[in-house]
Scaffold this active site. Structure first.
Site, PDB file in Angstrom:
ATOM      1  N   LYS A  90     -36.299  47.905 -66.529  1.00  7.37           N
ATOM      2  CA  LYS A  90     -37.432  48.031 -65.586  1.00  7.37           C
ATOM      3  C   LYS A  90     -37.323  49.412 -64.929  1.00  7.37           C
ATOM      4  O   LYS A  90     -36.219  49.925 -64.739  1.00  7.37           O
ATOM      5  CB  LYS A  90     -37.358  46.930 -64.519  1.00  7.37           C
ATOM      6  CG  LYS A  90     -37.369  45.515 -65.093  1.00  7.37           C
ATOM      7  CD  LYS A  90     -38.720  45.113 -65.659  1.00  7.37           C
ATOM      8  CE  LYS A  90     -38.652  43.748 -66.265  1.00  7.37           C
ATOM      9  NZ  LYS A  90     -39.913  43.297 -66.847  1.00  7.37           N
ATOM     10  N   LYS A 116     -32.789  44.487 -73.444  1.00  6.04           N
ATOM     11  CA  LYS A 116     -33.969  44.549 -74.314  1.00  6.04           C
ATOM     12  C   LYS A 116     -35.047  45.459 -73.724  1.00  6.04           C
ATOM     13  O   LYS A 116     -35.080  45.708 -72.516  1.00  6.04           O
ATOM     14  CB  LYS A 116     -34.533  43.162 -74.566  1.00  6.04           C
ATOM     15  CG  LYS A 116     -35.167  42.493 -73.383  1.00  6.04           C
ATOM     16  CD  LYS A 116     -35.708  41.102 -73.706  1.00  6.04           C
ATOM     17  CE  LYS A 116     -37.176  41.117 -74.087  1.00  6.04           C
ATOM     18  NZ  LYS A 116     -38.095  41.654 -73.100  1.00  6.04           N
ATOM     19  N   ASP A 118     -38.963  46.045 -72.693  1.00 13.10           N
ATOM     20  CA  ASP A 118     -40.010  45.143 -72.199  1.00 13.10           C
ATOM     21  C   ASP A 118     -41.047  44.938 -73.295  1.00 13.10           C
ATOM     22  O   ASP A 118     -41.146  45.739 -74.232  1.00 13.10           O
ATOM     23  CB  ASP A 118     -40.659  45.708 -70.923  1.00 13.10           C
ATOM     24  CG  ASP A 118     -40.779  44.596 -69.873  1.00 13.10           C
ATOM     25  OD1 ASP A 118     -40.658  44.864 -68.686  1.00 13.10           O
ATOM     26  OD2 ASP A 118     -40.967  43.423 -70.292  1.00 13.10           O
ATOM     27  N   GLU A 119     -41.849  43.874 -73.136  1.00 12.41           N
ATOM     28  CA  GLU A 119     -42.706  43.467 -74.275  1.00 12.41           C
ATOM     29  C   GLU A 119     -43.788  44.499 -74.601  1.00 12.41           C
ATOM     30  O   GLU A 119     -44.331  44.486 -75.706  1.00 12.41           O
ATOM     31  CB  GLU A 119     -43.356  42.107 -73.999  1.00 12.41           C
ATOM     32  CG  GLU A 119     -44.398  42.068 -72.916  1.00 12.41           C
ATOM     33  CD  GLU A 119     -43.802  42.006 -71.530  1.00 12.41           C
ATOM     34  OE1 GLU A 119     -42.563  41.896 -71.413  1.00 12.41           O
ATOM     35  OE2 GLU A 119     -44.560  42.072 -70.558  1.00 12.41           O
ATOM     36  N   HIS A 206     -40.518  37.468 -78.390  1.00 14.57           N
ATOM     37  CA  HIS A 206     -41.215  37.437 -77.098  1.00 14.57           C
ATOM     38  C   HIS A 206     -42.570  36.748 -77.335  1.00 14.57           C
ATOM     39  O   HIS A 206     -43.143  36.883 -78.405  1.00 14.57           O
ATOM     40  CB  HIS A 206     -41.409  38.862 -76.557  1.00 14.57           C
ATOM     41  CG  HIS A 206     -41.736  38.899 -75.107  1.00 14.57           C
ATOM     42  ND1 HIS A 206     -42.959  38.520 -74.602  1.00 14.57           N
ATOM     43  CD2 HIS A 206     -40.976  39.232 -74.032  1.00 14.57           C
ATOM     44  CE1 HIS A 206     -42.949  38.633 -73.284  1.00 14.57           C
ATOM     45  NE2 HIS A 206     -41.759  39.058 -72.908  1.00 14.57           N
ATOM     46  N   ARG A 207     -43.060  36.044 -76.312  1.00 17.43           N
ATOM     47  CA  ARG A 207     -44.283  35.232 -76.545  1.00 17.43           C
ATOM     48  C   ARG A 207     -45.486  35.717 -75.735  1.00 17.43           C
ATOM     49  O   ARG A 207     -46.409  34.957 -75.448  1.00 17.43           O
ATOM     50  CB  ARG A 207     -43.977  33.778 -76.211  1.00 17.43           C
ATOM     51  CG  ARG A 207     -43.521  33.582 -74.769  1.00 17.43           C
ATOM     52  CD  ARG A 207     -43.255  32.142 -74.441  1.00 17.43           C
ATOM     53  NE  ARG A 207     -42.893  32.007 -73.029  1.00 17.43           N
ATOM     54  CZ  ARG A 207     -42.810  30.847 -72.383  1.00 17.43           C
ATOM     55  NH1 ARG A 207     -43.055  29.702 -73.016  1.00 17.43           N
ATOM     56  NH2 ARG A 207     -42.478  30.801 -71.109  1.00 17.43           N
ATOM     57  N   HIS A 239     -38.311  33.006 -76.051  1.00 16.29           N
ATOM     58  CA  HIS A 239     -38.584  32.757 -74.625  1.00 16.29           C
ATOM     59  C   HIS A 239     -39.205  31.372 -74.476  1.00 16.29           C
ATOM     60  O   HIS A 239     -40.184  31.062 -75.156  1.00 16.29           O
ATOM     61  CB  HIS A 239     -39.577  33.798 -74.106  1.00 16.29           C
ATOM     62  CG  HIS A 239     -38.989  35.160 -73.905  1.00 16.29           C
ATOM     63  ND1 HIS A 239     -39.012  35.801 -72.692  1.00 16.29           N
ATOM     64  CD2 HIS A 239     -38.350  36.000 -74.747  1.00 16.29           C
ATOM     65  CE1 HIS A 239     -38.424  36.986 -72.799  1.00 16.29           C
ATOM     66  NE2 HIS A 239     -38.022  37.127 -74.040  1.00 16.29           N
ATOM     67  N   LYS A 246     -41.013  33.103 -61.890  1.00 13.67           N
ATOM     68  CA  LYS A 246     -42.358  33.507 -61.426  1.00 13.67           C
ATOM     69  C   LYS A 246     -43.469  32.978 -62.326  1.00 13.67           C
ATOM     70  O   LYS A 246     -44.632  32.981 -61.950  1.00 13.67           O
ATOM     71  CB  LYS A 246     -42.439  35.031 -61.385  1.00 13.67           C
ATOM     72  CG  LYS A 246     -42.441  35.685 -62.756  1.00 13.67           C
ATOM     73  CD  LYS A 246     -42.343  37.210 -62.667  1.00 13.67           C
ATOM     74  CE  LYS A 246     -42.400  37.844 -64.043  1.00 13.67           C
ATOM     75  NZ  LYS A 246     -42.110  39.275 -64.026  1.00 13.67           N
ATOM     76  N   SER A 288     -36.298  33.433 -68.864  1.00 12.56           N
ATOM     77  CA  SER A 288     -36.597  34.743 -68.296  1.00 12.56           C
ATOM     78  C   SER A 288     -37.871  34.648 -67.461  1.00 12.56           C
ATOM     79  O   SER A 288     -38.690  33.762 -67.678  1.00 12.56           O
ATOM     80  CB  SER A 288     -36.811  35.717 -69.465  1.00 12.56           C
ATOM     81  OG  SER A 288     -37.234  36.972 -69.023  1.00 12.56           O
ATOM     82  N   GLY A 290     -38.740  36.359 -63.473  1.00 14.05           N
ATOM     83  CA  GLY A 290     -38.543  36.211 -62.024  1.00 14.05           C
ATOM     84  C   GLY A 290     -37.178  35.664 -61.656  1.00 14.05           C
ATOM     85  O   GLY A 290     -36.967  35.174 -60.552  1.00 14.05           O
ATOM     86  N   GLY A 312     -34.751  40.801 -65.245  1.00 10.12           N
ATOM     87  CA  GLY A 312     -35.161  42.209 -65.219  1.00 10.12           C
ATOM     88  C   GLY A 312     -35.063  42.679 -63.772  1.00 10.12           C
ATOM     89  O   GLY A 312     -34.031  43.184 -63.325  1.00 10.12           O
ATOM     90  N   GLY A 313     -36.105  42.382 -62.980  1.00  8.78           N
ATOM     91  CA  GLY A 313     -36.065  42.742 -61.555  1.00  8.78           C
ATOM     92  C   GLY A 313     -34.870  42.132 -60.846  1.00  8.78           C
ATOM     93  O   GLY A 313     -34.318  42.734 -59.912  1.00  8.78           O
TER      94      GLY A 313
HETATM   95  C1  CAP Z   1     -39.324  39.243 -67.143  1.00  8.05           C
HETATM   96  C2  CAP Z   1     -40.233  39.820 -68.214  1.00  8.05           C
HETATM   97  C3  CAP Z   1     -40.502  38.872 -69.347  1.00  8.05           C
HETATM   98  C4  CAP Z   1     -41.032  37.532 -68.927  1.00  8.05           C
HETATM   99  C5  CAP Z   1     -41.841  36.909 -70.048  1.00  8.05           C
HETATM  100  C6  CAP Z   1     -41.547  40.284 -67.602  1.00  8.05           C
HETATM  101  O1  CAP Z   1     -39.082  40.271 -66.225  1.00  8.05           O
HETATM  102  O2  CAP Z   1     -39.642  40.960 -68.819  1.00  8.05           O
HETATM  103  O3  CAP Z   1     -41.437  39.528 -70.205  1.00  8.05           O
HETATM  104  O4  CAP Z   1     -39.923  36.721 -68.687  1.00  8.05           O
HETATM  105  O5  CAP Z   1     -42.214  35.604 -69.668  1.00  8.05           O
HETATM  106  O6  CAP Z   1     -42.031  41.308 -68.131  1.00  8.05           O
HETATM  107  O7  CAP Z   1     -42.061  39.611 -66.711  1.00  8.05           O
HETATM  108  P1  CAP Z   1     -38.436  39.860 -64.810  1.00  8.05           P
HETATM  109  P2  CAP Z   1     -41.632  34.346 -70.503  1.00  8.05           P
HETATM  110  O8  CAP Z   1     -37.064  39.318 -65.095  1.00  8.05           O
HETATM  111  O9  CAP Z   1     -38.393  41.137 -64.012  1.00  8.05           O
HETATM  112  O10 CAP Z   1     -39.331  38.821 -64.217  1.00  8.05           O
HETATM  113  O11 CAP Z   1     -40.146  34.547 -70.512  1.00  8.05           O
HETATM  114  O12 CAP Z   1     -42.092  33.151 -69.715  1.00  8.05           O
HETATM  115  O13 CAP Z   1     -42.238  34.421 -71.853  1.00  8.05           O
HETATM  116 MG    MG Z   2     -41.276  41.541 -70.045  1.00  9.00          MG
END
Ligand code: CAP
Ligand code: MG
Length: 362
Positions: A90, A116, A118-119, A206-207, A239, A246, A288, A290, A312-313
């Site tokens: 991040k 990793k 980010d998506e 990743h989804r 995931h 969050k 993953s 929040g 991440g955060g």
């Molecule tokens: C989490 C994250 C992931 C989400 C995806 C984001 O970051 O990198 O992509 O977890 O959701 O971009 O929000 P934080 P899921 O840890 O900073 O929240 O895992 O439900 O598919």
């Molecule tokens: Mg992400």
């Protein structure tokens, strides 16, 4: 002979069986075009949600399934029991390559096993794929030497399929362990091409975009179905949500999802059909969204140890930065593995104490 048969109707729930001759074996898009295609748009149907699918052996056998699965990942990462700790660099976008690599290096040194992309990081001008890959793998190797632990960089290869294949090829040539693909935005056909190239790389799925069709309980396709397709085609990590973070998801749904991708057989529940996965390997659940160190006991208590806990955060937002944020997250996992409360562990670990104080106020 080929007509679908409705064999169960209870209230607004219906179960139906399709003759497997209706589908081309090994063709995921084709299966979905039948069971999750035009039907959603039929005028005769006001709302429809596909809750789960049960895949017969002859169809299961026509797909690759996961290459590594939970056992394979634990083996090459040399992590026997505890959950794996992952982070996402991040801010999501904007870091130049060398700054991205610096954050990754600190996270590995601090105690992350996996780092990793980010998506939505691919190969933007400020952080070009090839340069990020080469520099991150160097930093990853350095962190392995300095910590004596196996570390992995999960680079996002999501792109047009031919480009994605070239990127995966480069990861393999440079000695990477993983690739990441956004399975919904890339598409199931692209995921099959990537999997069936049989790189020596674990696939992290990743989804992103799933919530466009999984979230509405009255209309769409459940995450259970997406998880089935992902396991069938053959991702190694997926995931599945957190039940505490969050993003919207509840504990029952997340734990049933975890069983669906980890177990050899799953029993029928109100949301799920039974399934015998036969020789199809397991998929490692990724929690993953929040998350911060304070969530670790809940996650392990409710979702078990065969998970990746990804922050991440929750790591990079630590008041003392990424290195200490990663240490705090790892201290939380070690505490639970040693049957200590986070409070006890915080008494011995300054980074964890700082993290708990900081996140409690949010
Ligand atoms: C989490 C994250 C992931 C989400 C995806 C984001 O970051 O990198 O992509 O977890 O959701 O971009 O929000 P934080 P899921 O840890 O900073 O929240 O895992 O439900 O598919
Ligand atoms: Mg992400």
């Amino acid at each position: 002979k080929l007509a679908a048969k409705v064999f169960h109707v209870r209230g607004d729930r219906v179960k139906l069986a399709y003759n497997s001759e209706l589908f081309e074996k090994g063709n995921a898009p084709n299966i979905l075009s039948s069971i999750a295609g035009n039907i959603f748009g039929m005028r005769a149907v006001r709302n429809l949600r596909l809750e789960d699918i049960k895949v017969p052996r002859e169809i299961l056998r026509s797909f690759s399934g996961p290459k590594y699965g939970i056992e394979g990942i634990r083996k090459f990462m040399r992590i026997k029991k505890r959950p794996l700790l992952g982070t996402i660099i991040k801010p999501k976008l904007g870091l130049k390559t060398l700054d991205h690599v610096k954050v990754a290096y600190e996270a590995w040194l601090g105690g992350c096993d996996l780092v990793k992309d980010d998506e939505n990081l691919a190969s933007q001008k400020f952080n070009v794929f090839e340069e990020r890959l080469a520099r991150s793998l160097e930093a990853c190797n350095k962190a392995e030497e300095e910590t004596g632990e196996k570390k992995a960089y999960i680079v996002n290869v999501t792109a047009e399929t031919k480009k994605m294949m070239k990127r995966a090829q480069l990861v393999e040539e440079l000695g990477g362990k993983y690739i990441m693909i956004d399975i919904v935005t890339a598409g199931f056909s692209a995921l099959q091409t990537l999997r069936e190239a049989d790189f020596k790389l674990a696939i992290h799925a990743h989804r992103a975009m799933h919530a466009a069709f999984t979230r509405n309980e009255r209309h769409g396709i459940s995450m259970m179905v997406l998880a089935d397709i992902a396991r069938l085609i053959g991702v190694d990590q997926l995931h599945i949500g957190t039940a505490v973070g969050k993003l919207k998801n509840n504990l029952e749904e997340v734990s049933e999802l975890g069983e669906e991708i980890e177990k050899k057989t799953v029993k029928e529940t109100k949301m799920r059909l039974s399934q015998n996965w036969g020789r199809v390997k397991s998929v490692l659940a990724v929690c993953s969204g929040g998350l911060h160190p304070g969530h670790v006991p809940y996650l392990i208590e409710h979702l078990g140890k065969d998970i990746v806990i990804q922050m991440g955060g929750g790591i990079h937002g630590h008041p003392s930065g990424s290195f200490r944020g990663a240490r705090a997250a790892r201290q939380a996992i070690e505490a639970v593995m040693n049957k200590k409360t986070l409070k006890e562990a915080a008494g011995e670990n300054m980074e964890l104490k700082q993290a708990l104080d900081f996140w409690k106020r949010r």
